[in-house]
Design an enzyme around this catalytic site. Sequence first.
Site, mmCIF file in Angstrom:
data_model
loop_
_atom_site.group_PDB
_atom_site.id
_atom_site.type_symbol
_atom_site.label_atom_id
_atom_site.label_comp_id
_atom_site.label_asym_id
_atom_site.label_seq_id
_atom_site.Cartn_x
_atom_site.Cartn_y
_atom_site.Cartn_z
ATOM 1 N N LYS A 69 0.802 -1.232 0.000
ATOM 2 C CA LYS A 69 0.000 0.000 0.000
ATOM 3 C C LYS A 69 0.836 1.284 0.000
ATOM 4 O O LYS A 69 0.467 2.258 -0.640
ATOM 5 C CB LYS A 69 -0.963 0.017 1.197
ATOM 6 C CG LYS A 69 -2.059 -1.018 1.098
ATOM 7 C CD LYS A 69 -3.037 -0.888 2.255
ATOM 8 C CE LYS A 69 -4.026 -2.039 2.242
ATOM 9 N NZ LYS A 69 -5.112 -1.857 3.209
ATOM 10 N N ASN A 156 -0.445 3.898 21.653
ATOM 11 C CA ASN A 156 0.423 2.969 20.915
ATOM 12 C C ASN A 156 1.555 2.466 21.796
ATOM 13 O O ASN A 156 2.057 3.184 22.660
ATOM 14 C CB ASN A 156 1.004 3.668 19.674
ATOM 15 C CG ASN A 156 1.583 2.662 18.697
ATOM 16 O OD1 ASN A 156 0.934 1.655 18.381
ATOM 17 N ND2 ASN A 156 2.792 2.906 18.230
ATOM 18 N N ARG A 157 1.929 1.206 21.566
ATOM 19 C CA ARG A 157 3.035 0.607 22.334
ATOM 20 C C ARG A 157 4.284 1.468 22.229
ATOM 21 O O ARG A 157 4.962 1.709 23.221
ATOM 22 C CB ARG A 157 3.292 -0.804 21.792
ATOM 23 C CG ARG A 157 4.376 -1.549 22.490
ATOM 24 C CD ARG A 157 4.558 -2.913 21.873
ATOM 25 N NE ARG A 157 4.948 -2.821 20.465
ATOM 26 C CZ ARG A 157 5.271 -3.856 19.715
ATOM 27 N NH1 ARG A 157 5.231 -5.078 20.224
ATOM 28 N NH2 ARG A 157 5.623 -3.700 18.452
HETATM 29 P P1 ATR Z 1 -0.630 -1.868 9.767
HETATM 30 O O1 ATR Z 1 -0.111 -1.250 8.514
HETATM 31 O O2 ATR Z 1 -1.528 -3.060 9.536
HETATM 32 O O3 ATR Z 1 -1.245 -0.877 10.689
HETATM 33 P P2 ATR Z 1 1.889 -1.833 11.173
HETATM 34 O O4 ATR Z 1 2.213 -0.555 10.502
HETATM 35 O O5 ATR Z 1 2.935 -2.894 11.242
HETATM 36 O O6 ATR Z 1 0.640 -2.540 10.475
HETATM 37 O O7 ATR Z 1 1.347 -1.509 12.629
HETATM 38 C C1 ATR Z 1 1.117 -2.485 13.583
HETATM 39 C C2 ATR Z 1 0.634 -1.831 14.875
HETATM 40 O O8 ATR Z 1 0.430 -2.867 15.836
HETATM 41 C C3 ATR Z 1 1.615 -0.851 15.470
HETATM 42 O O9 ATR Z 1 0.922 0.219 16.055
HETATM 43 C C4 ATR Z 1 2.315 -1.703 16.518
HETATM 44 O O10 ATR Z 1 2.869 -0.991 17.607
HETATM 45 P P3 ATR Z 1 4.364 -0.387 17.527
HETATM 46 O O11 ATR Z 1 4.231 0.934 16.838
HETATM 47 O O12 ATR Z 1 4.791 -0.250 18.939
HETATM 48 O O13 ATR Z 1 5.190 -1.384 16.771
HETATM 49 C C5 ATR Z 1 1.167 -2.536 17.016
HETATM 50 N N1 ATR Z 1 1.643 -3.737 17.714
HETATM 51 C C6 ATR Z 1 2.351 -4.758 17.189
HETATM 52 N N2 ATR Z 1 2.611 -5.684 18.143
HETATM 53 C C7 ATR Z 1 2.059 -5.216 19.297
HETATM 54 C C8 ATR Z 1 1.979 -5.719 20.635
HETATM 55 N N3 ATR Z 1 2.522 -6.887 20.983
HETATM 56 N N4 ATR Z 1 1.312 -4.975 21.545
HETATM 57 C C9 ATR Z 1 0.774 -3.794 21.204
HETATM 58 N N5 ATR Z 1 0.807 -3.265 19.961
HETATM 59 C C10 ATR Z 1 1.438 -3.973 19.019
#
Ligand code: ATR
Length: 280
Positions: A69, A156-157
């Site tokens: 995307k 967000n984490r």
């Molecule tokens: P997408 O394009 O589908 O949104 P992405 O850009 O990889 O995918 O985003 C994934 C999201 O899930 C992020 O906000 C990520 O948090 P981080 O910014 O801290 O990486 C979140 N995420 C992934 N694993 C996580 C976890 N174990 N607990 C909480 N949030 C998580």
Amino acid sequence: MPNDFILAGVMGWPISQSRSPILHNYWINKYKLNGRYVPLAVRPERLTDAIRGLPALGFRGCNLTMPHKQMAMTMVDSLTDTAKRIGAVNCIVVGDDGKMSGTNNDGNGYVLSVQEVVPSWKPDTGPIAILGAGGAARAIIVAMLERGAKEIRLINRTYEKAEQLAKDFGAAIKPMRWEKRAGAIADVALLTNATNQGMTGKPPLDISLDKLSKQTIVSDLIYVPPETPFLAAARGRGNVTVNGLGMLLHQARPAFQAWFGVMPEITPDLRAAVMATFKS
Ligand code: ATR
């Protein structure tokens, strides 16, 4: 062979998980159109070639899914304002002149999917909490801001990513720390999971709903599985829930119209056809 056969498809890597072929081909059959929507397994390093080949192959356009995307932004001839603001393209439309326009219907589709379940809800009804700050979060933030959202708590984490989105999108975005999530969601009108947690193969989203108001609409962008543990917990305590299938269906309607010339309907039959693919 007449060249009025309409072709569209979806590019992703992998692609077998996508339910888009099921739903677009359902509509092609329902409206008795002459065409086909095909899954296109395209490796990231071949994406430019694949996209530039669309007009030559006679495609009216395609959808883009993970991981294409963002990259597709630079490969089309023009972008809609919404795609520019989101920073991602989920739909390409090939014009009669062969030029390709990139748009993004994900955020709009999400807002419509919530309104399908709760027609009175609007993005300015009350505070919104979004968990996650990746590409999916960006898409729904843009759609909500375009429709008047006044307060979006972005939890967000990685706090810095939420801060960055607040810089990108302005004062309505309130970045919040992951540790504060149970309290930060307590009084919101809408709570959305835009992380990947709860997806098939991933652990459930780690969040307590104990403080959450029973009036909060709870939604998840994930549709594999159709009900994540997070949504099941919310439904179990009496909250209205919205799953990610609605977003998939609603983002597909304007794309189908652009390619096939018919604005298709979302019916119980269509939902059943897509849901049937989840039963193994
Ligand atoms: P997408 O394009 O589908 O949104 P992405 O850009 O990889 O995918 O985003 C994934 C999201 O899930 C992020 O906000 C990520 O948090 P981080 O910014 O801290 O990486 C979140 N995420 C992934 N694993 C996580 C976890 N174990 N607990 C909480 N949030 C998580």
